[in-house]
Motif scaffolding. Structure first.
Motif, PDB file in Angstrom:
ATOM      1  N   ASP A  29     -11.613 -19.767   9.106  1.00  0.00           N
ATOM      2  CA  ASP A  29     -12.802 -19.205   9.744  1.00  0.00           C
ATOM      3  C   ASP A  29     -12.743 -17.695   9.939  1.00  0.00           C
ATOM      4  OD1 ASP A  29     -13.050 -22.062  11.950  1.00  0.00           O
ATOM      5  OD2 ASP A  29     -13.855 -21.739   9.953  1.00  0.00           O
ATOM      6  N   TYR A  30     -11.566 -17.107   9.763  1.00  0.00           N
ATOM      7  CA  TYR A  30     -11.390 -15.692  10.050  1.00  0.00           C
ATOM      8  C   TYR A  30     -10.956 -14.923   8.803  1.00  0.00           C
ATOM      9  CZ  TYR A  30     -11.567 -16.129  15.151  1.00  0.00           C
ATOM     10  OH  TYR A  30     -11.964 -16.325  16.445  1.00  0.00           O
ATOM     11  N   ALA A  31     -11.318 -13.677   8.792  1.00  0.00           N
ATOM     12  CA  ALA A  31     -10.735 -12.739   7.842  1.00  0.00           C
ATOM     13  C   ALA A  31      -9.476 -12.167   8.479  1.00  0.00           C
ATOM     14  CB  ALA A  31     -11.710 -11.612   7.522  1.00  0.00           C
ATOM     15  N   ILE A  32      -8.391 -12.223   7.765  1.00  0.00           N
ATOM     16  CA  ILE A  32      -7.150 -11.588   8.186  1.00  0.00           C
ATOM     17  C   ILE A  32      -6.863 -10.482   7.162  1.00  0.00           C
ATOM     18  CG2 ILE A  32      -4.724 -11.850   8.759  1.00  0.00           C
ATOM     19  CD1 ILE A  32      -6.411 -13.556  10.551  1.00  0.00           C
ATOM     20  N   GLY A  33      -6.697  -9.292   7.628  1.00  0.00           N
ATOM     21  CA  GLY A  33      -6.515  -8.178   6.708  1.00  0.00           C
ATOM     22  C   GLY A  33      -5.261  -7.381   6.982  1.00  0.00           C
ATOM     23  N   TRP A  34      -4.795  -6.711   5.951  1.00  0.00           N
ATOM     24  CA  TRP A  34      -3.710  -5.737   6.087  1.00  0.00           C
ATOM     25  C   TRP A  34      -4.299  -4.345   5.888  1.00  0.00           C
ATOM     26  CZ3 TRP A  34       0.953  -6.328   8.031  1.00  0.00           C
ATOM     27  CH2 TRP A  34       1.560  -7.590   8.000  1.00  0.00           C
ATOM     28  N   PHE A  35      -3.822  -3.435   6.690  1.00  0.00           N
ATOM     29  CA  PHE A  35      -4.283  -2.060   6.649  1.00  0.00           C
ATOM     30  C   PHE A  35      -3.074  -1.142   6.766  1.00  0.00           C
ATOM     31  CE2 PHE A  35      -8.772  -3.018   7.377  1.00  0.00           C
ATOM     32  CZ  PHE A  35      -8.679  -4.311   7.851  1.00  0.00           C
ATOM     33  N   ARG A  36      -3.270   0.105   6.422  1.00  0.00           N
ATOM     34  CA  ARG A  36      -2.196   1.067   6.637  1.00  0.00           C
ATOM     35  C   ARG A  36      -2.768   2.430   6.984  1.00  0.00           C
ATOM     36  NH1 ARG A  36       0.385   1.756   0.534  1.00  0.00           N
ATOM     37  NH2 ARG A  36      -1.212   3.178  -0.317  1.00  0.00           N
ATOM     38  N   GLN A  37      -1.962   3.185   7.691  1.00  0.00           N
ATOM     39  CA  GLN A  37      -2.368   4.526   8.083  1.00  0.00           C
ATOM     40  C   GLN A  37      -1.200   5.467   7.890  1.00  0.00           C
ATOM     41  OE1 GLN A  37      -4.029   4.799  12.044  1.00  0.00           O
ATOM     42  NE2 GLN A  37      -5.018   6.747  11.567  1.00  0.00           N
ATOM     43  N   ALA A  38      -1.371   6.373   6.956  1.00  0.00           N
ATOM     44  CA  ALA A  38      -0.354   7.379   6.697  1.00  0.00           C
ATOM     45  C   ALA A  38      -0.536   8.539   7.670  1.00  0.00           C
ATOM     46  CB  ALA A  38      -0.460   7.864   5.256  1.00  0.00           C
ATOM     47  N   PRO A  39       0.515   9.304   7.900  1.00  0.00           N
ATOM     48  CA  PRO A  39       0.415  10.427   8.833  1.00  0.00           C
ATOM     49  C   PRO A  39      -0.716  11.384   8.463  1.00  0.00           C
ATOM     50  CG  PRO A  39       2.698  10.041   8.260  1.00  0.00           C
ATOM     51  CD  PRO A  39       1.882   9.151   7.371  1.00  0.00           C
ATOM     52  N   GLY A  40      -1.571  11.660   9.417  1.00  0.00           N
ATOM     53  CA  GLY A  40      -2.656  12.600   9.200  1.00  0.00           C
ATOM     54  C   GLY A  40      -3.804  12.072   8.384  1.00  0.00           C
ATOM     55  N   LYS A  41      -3.785  10.784   8.092  1.00  0.00           N
ATOM     56  CA  LYS A  41      -4.849  10.209   7.267  1.00  0.00           C
ATOM     57  C   LYS A  41      -5.542   9.069   8.001  1.00  0.00           C
ATOM     58  CE  LYS A  41      -2.835  11.466   2.819  1.00  0.00           C
ATOM     59  NZ  LYS A  41      -2.452  10.975   1.462  1.00  0.00           N
ATOM     60  N   GLU A  42      -6.687   8.688   7.486  1.00  0.00           N
ATOM     61  CA  GLU A  42      -7.426   7.591   8.083  1.00  0.00           C
ATOM     62  C   GLU A  42      -6.780   6.254   7.729  1.00  0.00           C
ATOM     63  OE1 GLU A  42     -11.933   9.543   8.110  1.00  0.00           O
ATOM     64  OE2 GLU A  42     -11.455   7.838   6.823  1.00  0.00           O
ATOM     65  N   ARG A  43      -7.040   5.299   8.575  1.00  0.00           N
ATOM     66  CA  ARG A  43      -6.583   3.945   8.301  1.00  0.00           C
ATOM     67  C   ARG A  43      -7.416   3.362   7.162  1.00  0.00           C
ATOM     68  NH1 ARG A  43      -5.587   0.253  13.485  1.00  0.00           N
ATOM     69  NH2 ARG A  43      -4.546   2.232  13.979  1.00  0.00           N
ATOM     70  N   VAL A  44      -6.737   2.719   6.215  1.00  0.00           N
ATOM     71  CA  VAL A  44      -7.432   2.141   5.072  1.00  0.00           C
ATOM     72  C   VAL A  44      -7.046   0.685   4.895  1.00  0.00           C
ATOM     73  CG1 VAL A  44      -7.656   4.333   3.871  1.00  0.00           C
ATOM     74  CG2 VAL A  44      -5.653   2.916   3.447  1.00  0.00           C
ATOM     75  N   GLY A  45      -7.947  -0.065   4.293  1.00  0.00           N
ATOM     76  CA  GLY A  45      -7.691  -1.475   4.064  1.00  0.00           C
ATOM     77  C   GLY A  45      -6.907  -1.699   2.779  1.00  0.00           C
ATOM     78  N   ILE A  46      -6.054  -2.702   2.819  1.00  0.00           N
ATOM     79  CA  ILE A  46      -5.241  -3.048   1.651  1.00  0.00           C
ATOM     80  C   ILE A  46      -5.730  -4.345   1.036  1.00  0.00           C
ATOM     81  CG2 ILE A  46      -2.939  -3.688   0.846  1.00  0.00           C
ATOM     82  CD1 ILE A  46      -1.824  -1.994   3.174  1.00  0.00           C
ATOM     83  N   SER A  47      -5.841  -5.375   1.833  1.00  0.00           N
ATOM     84  CA  SER A  47      -6.239  -6.673   1.320  1.00  0.00           C
ATOM     85  C   SER A  47      -6.717  -7.547   2.462  1.00  0.00           C
ATOM     86  CB  SER A  47      -5.079  -7.347   0.581  1.00  0.00           C
ATOM     87  OG  SER A  47      -3.995  -7.559   1.449  1.00  0.00           O
ATOM     88  N   CYS A  48      -7.325  -8.651   2.082  1.00  0.00           N
ATOM     89  CA  CYS A  48      -7.953  -9.533   3.057  1.00  0.00           C
ATOM     90  C   CYS A  48      -7.838 -10.960   2.556  1.00  0.00           C
ATOM     91  CB  CYS A  48      -9.417  -9.117   3.204  1.00  0.00           C
ATOM     92  SG  CYS A  48     -10.406 -10.167   4.260  1.00  0.00           S
ATOM     93  N   ILE A  49      -7.713 -11.898   3.462  1.00  0.00           N
ATOM     94  CA  ILE A  49      -7.647 -13.300   3.078  1.00  0.00           C
ATOM     95  C   ILE A  49      -8.427 -14.126   4.089  1.00  0.00           C
ATOM     96  CG2 ILE A  49      -5.524 -13.859   4.353  1.00  0.00           C
ATOM     97  CD1 ILE A  49      -4.659 -15.485   1.886  1.00  0.00           C
ATOM     98  N   THR A  50      -9.145 -15.113   3.588  1.00  0.00           N
ATOM     99  CA  THR A  50      -9.788 -16.110   4.439  1.00  0.00           C
ATOM    100  C   THR A  50      -9.566 -17.464   3.805  1.00  0.00           C
ATOM    101  OG1 THR A  50     -11.505 -14.601   5.210  1.00  0.00           O
ATOM    102  CG2 THR A  50     -11.938 -16.959   5.412  1.00  0.00           C
ATOM    103  N   GLY A  51      -8.742 -18.259   4.438  1.00  0.00           N
ATOM    104  CA  GLY A  51      -8.513 -19.629   4.037  1.00  0.00           C
ATOM    105  C   GLY A  51      -8.458 -19.840   2.548  1.00  0.00           C
ATOM    106  N   SER A  52      -9.300 -20.771   2.077  1.00  0.00           N
ATOM    107  CA  SER A  52      -9.264 -21.167   0.681  1.00  0.00           C
ATOM    108  C   SER A  52      -9.970 -20.189  -0.242  1.00  0.00           C
ATOM    109  CB  SER A  52      -9.898 -22.550   0.535  1.00  0.00           C
ATOM    110  OG  SER A  52     -11.237 -22.523   0.979  1.00  0.00           O
ATOM    111  N   GLU A  53     -10.581 -19.142   0.317  1.00  0.00           N
ATOM    112  CA  GLU A  53     -11.258 -18.177  -0.540  1.00  0.00           C
ATOM    113  C   GLU A  53     -10.279 -17.365  -1.358  1.00  0.00           C
ATOM    114  OE1 GLU A  53     -15.129 -17.315   2.354  1.00  0.00           O
ATOM    115  OE2 GLU A  53     -13.756 -15.710   1.798  1.00  0.00           O
ATOM    116  N   GLY A  54      -9.044 -17.328  -0.931  1.00  0.00           N
ATOM    117  CA  GLY A  54      -8.054 -16.546  -1.644  1.00  0.00           C
ATOM    118  C   GLY A  54      -8.034 -15.102  -1.192  1.00  0.00           C
ATOM    119  N   THR A  55      -7.178 -14.350  -1.808  1.00  0.00           N
ATOM    120  CA  THR A  55      -6.947 -12.975  -1.396  1.00  0.00           C
ATOM    121  C   THR A  55      -7.851 -12.021  -2.160  1.00  0.00           C
ATOM    122  OG1 THR A  55      -4.654 -13.556  -1.034  1.00  0.00           O
ATOM    123  CG2 THR A  55      -5.182 -11.220  -1.057  1.00  0.00           C
TER     124      THR A  55
END
Length: 124
Positions: A29-55
């Motif tokens: 039922d939820y989106a679970i995501g990975w994000f990263r933030q490098a020094p001095g930069k904005e946070r950006v998304g890497i990937s997302c997964i929701t159940g059987s929808e896959g990554t």
């Protein structure tokens, strides 16, 4: 609640596996995501997964090197990072949103629940 772990210091070309332990979220039922933030930069998304929808991968620079997976029984998502590069150095976060990935993607502003970050440092 989300808790990221597994970060550390690694040489370029090395690998790390990040874990995000979740509680209170239903993977289907939820989106679970990975994000990263490098020094001095904005946070950006890497990937997302929701159940059987896959990554769904959104960050071009990690395609072929990073793999997101989930273990529903353990309520944990993972980010396997291979062939790490110095530019991968950042604080990595996991986050959740009650919408599916197809709706929120890795839009930082759409995620309501955030874990604490884990530092990944890649030396050259």
């Amino acid at each position: 609640q989300l808790q990221a772990s597994g970060g550390g210091l690694v040489q370029a070309g090395g690998s790390l596996r990040l874990s995000c332990a979740t509680s209170g979220f239903l993977f289907d039922d939820y989106a679970i995501g990975w994000f990263r933030q490098a020094p001095g930069k904005e946070r950006v998304g890497i990937s997302c997964i929701t159940g059987s929808e896959g990554t769904k991968y959104y960050l071009a620079s990690v395609k072929g090197r990073f793999t997101m997976s989930s273990d529903k029984a353990k309520s944990t998502v993972y980010l396997q990072m291979n062939n790490l590069k110095p530019e991968d150095t950042a604080v990595y976060y996991c986050a959740a949103d009650w919408n599916h990935c197809a709706v929120v993607g890795t839009n930082v502003g759409r995620y309501d629940y955030w874990g604490q970050g884990t530092q990944v440092t890649v030396s050259s």
